[in-house]
Design an enzyme around this catalytic site. Sequence first.
Site, PDB file in Angstrom:
ATOM      1  N   SER A 154       4.823 -19.376   3.530  1.00 24.31           N
ATOM      2  CA  SER A 154       4.852 -20.791   3.905  1.00 24.31           C
ATOM      3  C   SER A 154       4.422 -21.633   2.718  1.00 24.31           C
ATOM      4  CB  SER A 154       3.907 -21.092   5.079  1.00 24.31           C
ATOM      5  OG  SER A 154       4.178 -20.274   6.186  1.00 24.31           O
ATOM      6  N   ASP A 195      -6.033  -8.704   2.828  1.00 21.81           N
ATOM      7  CA  ASP A 195      -5.816  -7.300   3.169  1.00 21.81           C
ATOM      8  C   ASP A 195      -6.628  -6.953   4.414  1.00 21.81           C
ATOM      9  OD1 ASP A 195      -5.294  -4.639   3.273  1.00 21.81           O
ATOM     10  OD2 ASP A 195      -5.964  -4.178   1.247  1.00 21.81           O
ATOM     11  N   ASP A 225      -5.500  -0.923   6.556  1.00 24.75           N
ATOM     12  CA  ASP A 225      -5.482   0.218   5.636  1.00 24.75           C
ATOM     13  C   ASP A 225      -4.893   1.421   6.355  1.00 24.75           C
ATOM     14  OD1 ASP A 225      -6.572  -0.610   3.136  1.00 24.75           O
ATOM     15  OD2 ASP A 225      -8.570  -0.675   4.029  1.00 24.75           O
ATOM     16  N   GLU A 274       0.835  -1.204   0.000  1.00 22.12           N
ATOM     17  CA  GLU A 274       0.000   0.000   0.000  1.00 22.12           C
ATOM     18  C   GLU A 274       0.873   1.259   0.000  1.00 22.12           C
ATOM     19  OE1 GLU A 274      -3.435   1.627   3.002  1.00 22.12           O
ATOM     20  OE2 GLU A 274      -3.296  -0.539   2.694  1.00 22.12           O
ATOM     21  N   ASP A 306     -12.545  -9.591  -2.496  1.00 23.79           N
ATOM     22  CA  ASP A 306     -12.719  -9.223  -1.092  1.00 23.79           C
ATOM     23  C   ASP A 306     -11.444  -9.393  -0.275  1.00 23.79           C
ATOM     24  OD1 ASP A 306     -15.462  -8.590  -1.364  1.00 23.79           O
ATOM     25  OD2 ASP A 306     -15.976 -10.713  -1.279  1.00 23.79           O
TER      26      ASP A 306
END
Length: 892
Positions: free
Chosen positions: A304, A382, A385, A202, A585
Amino acid sequence: MSGTTVLRRAGLGLAVVLVIALVVATVATFTFVRRPLPDHGGTASLPGLGGAVEVIRDERGIPHLYADTATDLFMAQGYVHAQDRFFEMDYRRHLTAGRLAELVGPAESAITADQVIRTMGWRRVAEQEWDLLEPETRTYLTAYADGVNAYLAERSPSSLALEYTVLGLQVEVEDIAPWHPVDSLAWLKAMAWDLVGNYGEELERAAAYGQTGDVDMVAQLFPEYPAERNLPILPTAAEIEANAQLAADADSTASTGTDADASAPGGATSTEVLTTDATAALESTLSALAAVPHPLGSGDGIGSNSWVVSGEHTESGLPLLANDPHLSPSVPGIWYQAGLHCRSTGPECPFDVSGFTFAGMPGVIIGHNADLSWGLTNLTADSSDFFLERTYPDGTYLYDGGRQRLTERVETIEVNGGEPIELTIRSTEHGPIVSDVLTSTREAGQMPLPEISPPPGSGGFAVALSWTALEPGRTMDAVFAINTSAGADDIAAAAALFEVPTQNIVFATTAGDIGYQAPGRIPVREEVQDGVVPADGSWPRPGWDPRYDWQGYLDPADLPSVINPDSGVIVAANQPVLAPERYPDFGSDFAYGYRAQQIYDRISEMVETGPVGAEEMALIQADETDPAAEMLVPVLRDIEFADEDFADSELDADFVNEALDLFEDWDYVNDTDSAAAAYFASVWANLLRLTFWDQLPADHRPSGGSRWIEAVRGLLADEDSPWWDDRATLNVVEQRDEVLGEALIDARVQLTVSLGKDPQDWRWGGVHTLTPTHEVLGGDAAPAIVADYMNLPTAELGGGPSIVNANGWRADAWTEGYPDFAVTAVPSMRMVVDMADLDASTWVNLTGSSGHRASGHYGDQYEAWAAGETYPWPFSRSAVEAAEQQRLTLRP
């Protein structure tokens, strides 16, 4: 920031060095070095137990605990963890509470870390979680703390760990505070921070745009996920078919590359919010957050591998499951192996589980019970933010056209040997303002937005962090729920509680089922029409516009899952669960699937020739095929050098071609003896330097991970991309082949200096090395004699970033003008579980079970780990007793 950096900045004086030298030189006989070693045999009193608990250890000191009640079991686990790893536990609880300076003294780096962690409020959130937990979970946490405290009772710091003796030579080491159940909960916050999704990406988008001003150029650094080439975790039939076709056509397309996505993420048409020095506030925020230590690791190499193969493909007819989390190397290692067994399982004592634990937390994090095995990999959804906030000197901030008042609290940071520090923490409705932590960050965002010009004297920009882990949750409930799960329904119920960090769960059962479940608290982000930046979480968000606010969380019942897929194979290696365009999403920033695809391909090849066993799974974990080389070397082979190319140089064409010849018959395998692997790694680091360093801020230089493989693949198809051009050469516009050629030449020169003139003598293991480093007393900053004693020996390793054997290094790490190939991330453990015979399962840890340097178990698994070997993993009582070397009986 490592603990070693903390110690260095605290300042070890000459007297300390001399004393430590004396201690280390006489380690065999000096009593206080061996004083902390615990008794692993005989009988010990553990007040509060309801009955006797047996602790049976094998030749590597790995304990299996047997008790009649769950509270006795977890009390004993706390006692055993404290025996072997208490300093690690104490360091972790100081870290998560923002109290490092209280432990190590007035070190600037420790104080800064405390300020950032206090700002985020990890410990405060953990305290709020206590009342949300199930009564049984609180009972288990309390029993665990009681076990720890029973071991601490009547023991001085010097009898608990050598580290306290060393620290006591520089700062005051007081009696150790009792362990609190919330100390265990707070560790979940450190886990979540190190495994948080895309906050780095971001900020990197904003930084790249600030340098280039070109949305399309930024997009080329974040290409779309290649779902047809590298399958997601749950691929569609069409993706599987396209993947097979691409594999069949691989030879004809190997050197063509693919087009990079040239559109802005999320369909943004503009990024006006980032056209000013707002990017400076974001850059300073990154600097502040970088001060937080990462006990699990950070960056591209943190991820991983996990996969599960159904019985239709195995020798036994029942599933096999493999897992190897990629985390930061340290000594002691991150994991502690243990078995937790109720002598008779039932409602009062439901645990019969074995696997990898965290010292400081009860339960098993990854492992198996009698019915089910599970592996975890980072989902990288995510979950955070950054919100740009417009603040004002009167203590308000802009929101929805009006002013809201900032909330404030004051905390005091105690400093061992220094004055207390008061910290004022400001927050908006989006979360704590992390850009307040350092003076430089407070001063960074003074420029107005072009669309919202504040009046004179405005406070400028601040940056607030929204992160799901800053809301109290029930992840600790999920740990115990998974430990007692028997099937898909149990895993789904546990996953609904497993809120942070977001993890992929693959599982297999003794009934023959295999499955996948996505857990996690995932924010819902609404689309914003005509917004100044995309609203999908890929860019920092304008905090004054409520359309960018989170709209709640995804329903756990709607998160992706599968049971017994037709393929009989599930691979989860940090790639998307579903292609991001099909399921946005979770966000858009994932590993680009190179490890996952290599695993999938290897399994497919194996099952075509017959059923597979646990040995084949271990072979896959050791695979060292380099996807960056597979993508780039076919293009490099087409580069030709002639003597006239070196008219103004002391070099000649033969000098470079000797190295280039290494690629002719290379199989792209990065084993330790490979000369071609060494040359390619240097070429790769130089290519990224020459292509991107001139147009990206220093803090955002390419790390070389999977996203950069995909980005370069796209640029190879665009020979005139502005990324190839070097801004420093004002009258020359470089193109692709010029940059590739220069990378080949620079790499040849560099390796000639470091490895010798003859390329045939080069070895990848000669530069790709690992020295497991003690988190406080190791590293270059500590006195050499101390570090040499506390650290493990240096090992030469194969593998690399985005490789299945993920011994990662960073392409942005350079030392004195040369790439640094030192290993920065490793498979921190490896396990293969055989559901047909749990006693036939295998495991290995990076270092050993003990945190005491004088113990024989401090690093007794390291050599086997480095060689890709594993050990038998006993589970049944008979197998545990057959492996028994010592037995400790804990009595009330």
